[in-house]
Design an enzyme around this catalytic site. Structure first.
Site, short mmCIF file in Angstrom:
data_model
loop_
_atom_site.label_atom_id
_atom_site.label_comp_id
_atom_site.label_asym_id
_atom_site.label_seq_id
_atom_site.Cartn_x
_atom_site.Cartn_y
_atom_site.Cartn_z
N ASN A 1 5.28 74.80 14.10
CA ASN A 1 4.50 74.54 15.30
C ASN A 1 3.88 73.14 15.21
OD1 ASN A 1 2.89 75.38 17.78
ND2 ASN A 1 1.22 74.90 16.36
N GLU A 2 4.15 72.32 16.21
CA GLU A 2 3.56 70.99 16.30
C GLU A 2 3.77 70.19 15.02
OE1 GLU A 2 -0.52 71.56 17.55
OE2 GLU A 2 0.09 72.27 19.53
#
Length: 796
Positions: free
Chosen positions: A427-428
């Protein structure tokens, strides 16, 4: 490369004497009571078990009594005045053991503990684990035998001293990154179980139910891995598969097998398979009984047959039909307990999601409790589950080994759940700053490695990431960052942003959208804006998104971020400090207005809800028409104001706002009764009503705090404050920060991360409140706000 790492992970697991898979539940005891806790480190393990000297009534340092699950950061994660604690903490208890199996095994099963954990029997270290979210087990049999044979055993009178050290200290060489928008909690914050096993048991079942696209041709493969530390050489295995009604579908007995390693238990065709679906989550049951040396134990796993497909640049299909994924997100976080949610709280949360109409969830941003996965199977909620490689770049070999291990454990432990359709790899990951060196090539290489590992462990499910554009071509499904109307552009830009993103990848799935709302804050503007953090604006943002999603034929689906407000270290200046307030419910399960907007589009059960239950006062000029919105999934709604019909309207989801259930009405100065009567398709009649005061007086600058209290019950009092101008007129748009303090026998119910559970909070429409727990005597609550005179109220 991948096969080498799988072998290394398995080798290290065996070397540590622990099982990473699930254990049978026949003789399992939750260890919830009789624990003490110390939120700091100790000098050595002897300090945890040494005898108390005569004349020394207490141990030093002082330990406190707790129950499990327990989180270091139950309250300080949202304390407005401190950084949440990150460091070591100790738990200890004394076990009473009653193993029903002679010469059997004794295990401790950790469903999750954060973030590094060491386990001791008396002074012997029996196991360690790095990673706060995957489950793991420690075999304590040999250590218990050694302790009972020692001179120290007499002092404990037959009980076994167990000490556990957890540590959530900041460590850049661990995942998740401390840059993450959520707290990296510490403690035994999921259930800890004492498990008794015979000499031979299954350490895990691997169930492969295959369903063809025609939903008629199905096959079932089942394999099991033995746990056999005593090296027993002969065992019998009974396999039984039952359908959702408990009827036996197939059974098989294998006699005289050698219970070592993995064994194929079943490989059969299934006639007329019953399909698992979000609307009818029909589950099969697999029971495997292992018998050896006169002892037996049964492992039980649920599974389901379903077929899913992501159409390239098109929608999602489940069991041969298009299904719009209507999703949300979940963090392991709750008011007053942090990550240490009970099973009852988990059940309530997941049932609320289903009540809202959810059929999909992204479990962000880490492997979550087996309880949650079971609930998703039972309720019919499809799952994207991911490992906590979140922000900060990529570290060294220890860092990467943890990510590989946690991905392996997540897939292995949750493989049998039919609800899971996606394994999330990160994530990210385009977020730098944990390390001086940040290279996209390194991140791409490691992402590719994890993608290959995932497909090696599970060839049937998809891989996905969110927001790392330069890795979007590696995974099967990609979700970009869009956030129309919050971090980017206007919410009316949503379709264009989404179509542009969809056209850049093979499989597009939009997770994370929405906006922050301070519960109870509303505005009267015709065009509310995001700067107010009002429920008014976020309700319309959500309304627009849901309206558009119904008319995007290529859309796989979306997941609103998140379902519930949660704590975060990176948002100290929010209206409720250290809380991400994008949830549709508060951190204590209190519903915001936006919950009902989702229901009106997604829920099956008929519903009707007038917007504004949390808005006690509206304002405007005399004879000024005010907008009243009604959210309903019924075909027709009639609105009444003070007993007078304002007309009937038919719901049309193409209309905005509220699918056309919108009225412009005149309100009387003072009290008004508003009622909505809805008629469902089956002619069922539903009603909703609110009482609202209409204020026409204009107000000036805040000059005073008006404080009052009302008894809630015998235990709690609600202290309320209203900001008024010099004439005493309520300042209904005030956002001033309010502080609550208490002296006396009572106690503020603070550090809950809710609008009425924080000692520091921004006003919502010029008001704020906090609960006070009564004491045996008198308490005085001080209410403060900058540049205003402090006010006091006495609570008896």
């Amino acid at each position: 490369m991948v096969s080498r790492w799988i072998g290394v992970i398995i080798f290290l697991t065996v070397l540590a004497g622990s099982l990473q898979a699930k254990v049978p539940v026949q003789h399992k005891e939750r260890l919830t009571d009789n624990w003490v806790f110390l939120r700091q480190d100790i000098g050595n393990i002897w300090e945890a078990v040494r005898p108390v000297k005569p004349g020394q009534p207490e141990e030093l340092p002082l330990w406190q009594e707790v129950t499990l699950p327990h989180c270091f950061n139950a309250e300080d994660g949202v304390d407005p005045d401190v950084n949440y604690y990150q460091g070591p903490g100790w738990y200890k208890t004394q076990l009473s053991l009653h193993n029903p199996y002679p010469d059997g095994r004794i295990l401790l099963e950790f469903e999750g503990a954060g973030q590094k954990t060491d386990v001791y029997i008396y002074t012997t270290k029996v196991g360690s684990h790095v990673g706060g979210y995957d489950s793991w087990n420690v075999d304590i049999t040999d250590a218990v035998k050694a302790f009972l044979a020692s001179d120290a055993a007499a002092r404990f009178k037959g009980k076994i001293p167990l000490s556990i050290r957890c540590d959530n200290s900041r460590d850049a060489e661990m995942i998740p990154s401390d840059l993450s928008d959520f707290n990296v909690y510490g403690g035994i914050y999921r259930y800890l179980n004492l498990v008794y096993l015979p000499k031979v048991a299954m350490s895990g079942l691997h169930i492969d139910p295959s369903l063809a696209k025609n939903l008629k041709d199905a096959s079932l493969k089942i394999a099991g891995t033995f746990y056999n530390p005593a090296d027993v050489r002969t065992a019998d295995v009974q396999v039984c598969v039952k359908d959702a009604d408990g009827k036996i579908v197939v059974s098989r007995k294998l006699n005289g097998v050698t219970p070592l390693g993995e064994l194929s238990l079943l490989d059969v065709k299934i006639d007329k398979p019953v399909v698992w679906d979000v609307d009818a989550p029909r589950l099969y049951t697999c029971e495997v009984t292992v018998s050896a040396d006169g002892q037996s134990v049964t492992s039980v796993e649920k599974f389901g047959f379903r077929h899913f497909e992501f159409v390239e640049k098109g929608p999602f299909h489940l069991n041969g039909r298009r299904l719009l994924l209507r999703g949300t997100h979940r963090h392991e976080d709750h008011a007053g307990v942090g990550a240490a949610m009970t099973e009852e709280q988990m059940i309530q949360e997941m049932k609320m999601m289903k009540e809202m109409g959810v059929n999909f969830i992204r479990l962000g941003h880490y492997q979550q409790s087996e309880i949650i996965l079971n609930l998703c199977d039972e309720l019919g909620i499809l799952v994207w589950e991911e490992i906590p490689w979140c922000r900060g770049g990529v570290g060294g070999e220890n860092y990467r080994a943890q990510a590989r291990r946690m991905l392996t454990n997540m897939i292995t432990q949750h493989y049998n759940h039919p609800a899971v359709i996606i394994w999330g790899l990160g994530n990210e990951n385009d977020w730098p700053n944990d390390f001086e060196r940040y290279e996209q090539g390194e991140i791409r290489a490691f992402m590719s490695e994890l993608n290959t590992l995932s497909h090696t462990l599970d060839a049937c499910r998809k891989t996905a990431i969110r927001r790392c554009e330069f890795c979007s071509d590696i995974v099967d499904v990609y979700s970009p960052t869009i956030w129309a109307g919050w971090y980017r552009g206007k919410y009316t830009d949503y379709v264009n942003y989404s179509r542009e993103a969809m056209e850049r990848v093979k499989h597009f799935l939009h997770v994370e959208w929405g906006g922050d709302s301070h519960a109870g804050r509303h505005v009267e503007d015709k065009e509310p804006t995001k700067k107010d953090w009002s429920e008014t604006y976020v309700v319309k943002l959500i309304d627009w998104h849901l309206k558009e999603q119904e008319n995007m034929p290529w859309l796989t689906g979306t997941a609103y971020w998140p379902f519930k407000d949660f704590s975060t270290p990176v948002r100290p200046e929010n209206p409720v400090p250290y809380v991400n307030q994008k949830g549709v419910i508060e951190r204590d399960f209190t519903k915001k207005e936006s919950f009902y907007v989702f229901q009106s589009y997604w829920a099956i059960a008929p519903m009707v809800h007038i917007y504004g239950h949390s808005q006690a006062v509206r304002w405007g000029g005399e004879n000024e028409r005010k907008e009243v919105l009604v959210y309903s999934n019924c075909k027709e709604v009639e609105l009444f104001v003070n007993g007078i019909s304002q007309g009937k309207k038919l719901r049309d989801s193409r209309e905005f706002p509220a699918a056309g259930l919108r009225w412009e009405v005149l309100l009387n100065a003072g009290k008004n009764e508003i009622k909505a009567i809805a008629v469902a398709k089956d002619k069922t009649v539903l009603e909703d009503e609110i009482t609202v005061r209409y204020q026409t007086e204009k107000w000036g600058e805040e000059k005073r705090l008006l404080v009052s209290s009302e008894g809630m019950d015998e235990t709690f009092v609600l202290v309320k404050v209203s900001l008024v101008d010099e004439k005493g007129i309520p300042c209904l748009d005030s956002k001033k920060v309010i502080r609550f303090e208490l002296a006396g026998d009572g106690e503020l119910v603070k550090n809950q991360g809710t609008v009425s559970g924080s000692s520091k909070v921004q006003a919502a429409n010029g008001t704020a409140s906090i609960r006070v727990k009564r004491g045996s005597g008198k308490s005085v609550v001080a209410v403060k706000s900058e540049n205003l005179e402090t006010q006091f109220i006495t609570i008896n």
